[in-house]
Design a protein around this motif. Structure first.
Motif, mmCIF file in Angstrom:
data_model
loop_
_atom_site.group_PDB
_atom_site.id
_atom_site.type_symbol
_atom_site.label_atom_id
_atom_site.label_comp_id
_atom_site.label_asym_id
_atom_site.label_seq_id
_atom_site.Cartn_x
_atom_site.Cartn_y
_atom_site.Cartn_z
ATOM 1 N N THR A 192 -35.574 -23.141 7.954
ATOM 2 C CA THR A 192 -36.958 -23.304 9.111
ATOM 3 C C THR A 192 -37.571 -24.659 8.584
ATOM 4 N N LYS A 197 -29.908 -27.000 12.014
ATOM 5 C CA LYS A 197 -29.100 -27.304 12.886
ATOM 6 C C LYS A 197 -27.654 -26.813 12.193
ATOM 7 N N ILE A 222 -29.324 -16.512 8.996
ATOM 8 C CA ILE A 222 -28.964 -16.818 10.136
ATOM 9 C C ILE A 222 -30.177 -15.726 11.070
ATOM 10 N N GLY A 223 -30.213 -14.763 10.647
ATOM 11 C CA GLY A 223 -30.781 -13.643 11.059
ATOM 12 C C GLY A 223 -32.378 -13.391 10.711
ATOM 13 N N THR A 225 -33.597 -16.752 11.345
ATOM 14 C CA THR A 225 -34.441 -18.421 12.041
ATOM 15 C C THR A 225 -34.130 -17.898 13.051
ATOM 16 N N ASP A 226 -34.008 -18.969 13.800
ATOM 17 C CA ASP A 226 -33.484 -19.072 15.507
ATOM 18 C C ASP A 226 -32.390 -20.262 15.704
ATOM 19 N N GLU A 229 -27.260 -23.783 14.422
ATOM 20 C CA GLU A 229 -26.446 -24.103 15.755
ATOM 21 C C GLU A 229 -25.012 -24.037 15.216
ATOM 22 N N ARG A 247 -19.891 -20.575 16.836
ATOM 23 C CA ARG A 247 -21.049 -21.276 15.313
ATOM 24 C C ARG A 247 -20.420 -21.237 14.728
#
Length: 661
Positions: A192, A197, A222-223, A225-226, A229, A247
């Protein structure tokens, strides 16, 4: 803090001194710096005219465009080789291929598991590296990764880790390598902050015969943060993992179809090369920013001079660190590869499947230069001399230590048992923030003293000062500072300029403060006494934890010691010592009193531990550093709190907290 608060008691004496071994020059094929007179002259010149000194070093590297000025300095901001255009991967790989060394080994890798036919090994030449790095770089570009995009790398110690790092450098995408022992939350925090990405990882990594679930940790992160990619996954352990369509991509699918030709981006000297996060006992991890040109110049020269690496002498270099730490960045990849020296990468633990694993590797690969941590050396001591004695270590020429100060008795064991009294020991002091070596012996020139990192490297103006920047007399403790800029210095904390200023440049005006306490002895040699926050104030007397630990380890019974402060109703702060013992000694009350008296005789009565606890092991991170803040909690009788994601063995802490400890 008052001036008197940094007058740390410093009376531990060490009178043993070792000149460079007489045979070293013959065995090593010569030396870059041969005498103390030569060092003194060069150091004086480098401090008086750093632009000339570092400019001459930079001329040895490849530049697409030469710099306009060597140094622009407006404290706390430095610009080195301003206007110059350079690429880190080109200097580590392509330059050697173009100079005719395509078939010379670059990376010699060994996996941890040992099968019927022995351990799995791979050797990648500089030509192999150029092709594989280019394929990876093109694969990343096909995913949309471009110049300035920060790529997070969370992998085990496999060759693909080095390939990924250099692929990022090749296309101008800064890398952020996260050590494979960190938790999902730690990954998420770093991803973050960096704005990554893309993450490159492995399905798993081998560690003491078990699989570390790297991909599962990434999925969990990853769960949290969003922004992620794409995930690229190296298949290493073939453990069961989840691959999310669209992904997640297998490494082999990404790179096998990619072209093996990829031109290197021409990077500005001050473009970011990488982020590397450091975490303290509290607070948000600091994303240390390192840029390209100065970092390359500094790691190139320190690798060459500190280890006396010579390209034509069939040297085989092994740094046992993980690339997830700065030591792996600077002295497995960038510094060593710029010098064209084969660099060993080992995947696993030092005692798997047996305590002789390191020495088996040294013998089979004919290692000439060996660089490891004091905590590992103390573990070797505990396991016994029989393990290294099983192996031919005669190829070793230079031994190094890194990560923390080394106790004099551990130094002596290293010198005698591993080096057979024929190998100079370079005890290096530096930090994630400094990028490269700052204080270190030079193997053919510097007389060494067990426990001292000796003298500043060329171009480094290090000093021990008080709060006002006044240099302190011999054997007076103070703040360790660097008074002038150096090429590989950090350029900031990612996204937090004020924290950068407050942490490193606010304590002493105009100087970089390292956070360590230190002293210089009558020879001018530096002794690191510990982090300033590890200093113990006992009845108004400030004691360096490192010196109390060294006093304990100097007794035959003690293999390793960690010293912390503990609440004391009379003294304010007492001294708590946690000791692991040699198998020849019985942990009892008599030994406790013996050790307390021994410390008093070595340092003084004020340094006698108020509590000594014997333990089979100390709580350490996966990189081998003792987690002293957890020991402070144990000594205070409270439950350990805070981030423990890097703790290697939770059972050690649990045992210390129980009545059995």
């Amino acid at each position: 803090m008052a001036d008197s608060d940094i007058n740390i008691k410093s009376v531990l004496q060490e009178d043993r001194i070792f000149d460079p071994p007489a045979e070293f020059m013959n065995r090593s094929g010569g030396a870059w710096i041969e005498t103390m007179e030569q060092y003194s002259t060069l150091h004086a010149q480098s401090i008086a005219d750093p632009e000339h000194f570092w400019g001459a070093v930079a001329e040895e590297l490849h530049w697409f465009k030469r710099w306009d000025t060597v140094l622009e300095w407006d404290c706390p901001d430095a610009r080195w080789f301003a206007g110059g255009r350079i690429n880190a991967c080109y200097n580590c790989v392509d330059r050697h291929v173009e100079n005719g060394f395509e078939d010379q080994p670059a990376i010699i890798w060994e996996g941890e598991p040992v099968g019927d036919k022995g351990p799995e090994t791979r050797t990648l030449t500089y030509g192999d590296m150029q092709r594989e790095v280019s394929r990876c770089a093109n694969g990343l570009k096909a995913m949309g990764v471009g110049r300035g995009d920060i790529v997070t790398i969370y992998m085990g110690m496999v060759p693909e880790l080095t390939i990924a790092v250099l692929a990022c450098a090749r296309i101008g995408a800064p890398h952020s390598v996260i050590f494979g022992g960190f938790s999902a939350q730690s990954i998420a925090d770093r991803v973050t902050d960096a704005g990554s990405k893309v993450i490159i990882t492995c399905d798993g990594a081998w560690r003491r015969g078990s699989v570390v679930p790297l991909k599962a940790n990434v999925d969990e992160a990853i769960g949290l943060t969003d922004i992620v990619e794409r995930v690229v996954v190296v298949q290493r352990c073939e453990n069961a993992i989840t691959m999310l369509a669209g992904r997640d991509h297998w490494w082999h699918d990404v790179v096998e179809e990619a072209s093996d030709e990829c031109p290197c981006e021409e990077m500005d000297s001050e473009d970011m090369l990488f982020l590397l996060y450091t975490s303290g006992s509290t607070g948000k991890p600091k994303g240390i920013v390192h840029t390209t040109g100065g970092y390359l110049v500094h790691t190139f020269l320190t690798s060459r001079y500190t280890f006396n690496l010579r390209h034509h002498e069939d040297h085989v270099y092994w740094c046992t660190a993980d690339v997830g730490w700065i030591t792996g960045h600077s002295y497995i990849i960038y510094g060593v590869m710029q010098n064209g020296i084969p660099s060993i990468m080992y995947e696993g633990a030092p005692n798997y499947p047996a305590p002789n694993r390191f020495w088996d590797i040294v013998e089979r690969h004919k290692v000439t230069h060996f660089y490891t941590a004091p905590t590992a050396i103390r573990a070797f001591m505990k396991w016994g001399e029989s393990h290294p004695r099983q192996h031919d270590l005669s190829t070793l020429q230079v031994l190094g230590t890194v990560g923390e100060p080394i106790n004099p008795e551990a130094w002596m064991w290293y010198h005698r048992v591993i080096g057979h009294e024929q190998c100079p020991i370079v005890d290096t002091w530096w930090q994630t923030e400094t990028g490269g070596h700052m204080i270190t012996p030079l193997p053919a020139a510097t007389p060494t003293v067990p426990g001292s990192c000796t003298l500043p490297f060329l171009g480094i103006d290090a000093a021990v000062v008080d709060e006002h920047g006044v240099e302190q007399p011999a054997n007076t403790g103070g703040l360790l500072v660097v008074r002038k800029p150096w090429p590989s210095m950090l350029r900031g904390i990612h996204g937090d300029r004020q924290r950068y200023i407050d942490t490193y440049f606010s304590r002493v005006d105009g100087m970089y403060f390292a956070g360590d306490s230190a002293r210089r002895d009558e020879r001018g040699y530096f002794w690191i006494m510990g982090r300033m926050d590890d200093v113990i104030n006992v009845s108004g007397h400030r004691l360096g934890t490192m010196e109390v630990e060294s006093a304990l380890v100097s007794h035959d019974a003690v293999v390793e010691a960690a010293v912390v402060g503990m609440p004391h109703e009379i003294k304010g702060t007492g001294i708590a010592a946690f000791c692991t013992l040699s198998t020849d000694w019985k942990p009892d009350d008599e030994l406790i009193e013996t050790l307390r008296a021994h410390v008093a005789s070595e340092i003084g009565a004020i340094a006698k531990p108020d509590m000594i606890r014997f333990t089979d092991a100390l709580p350490k991170t996966r990189s081998g550093k003792i987690m002293r803040r957890l020991l402070r909690d144990v000594a205070a009788g409270r439950e350990a709190v805070g981030d423990m994601t890097t703790l290697e063995d939770f059972s050690v802490l649990a045992k210390l907290q129980s009545d059995e400890g």
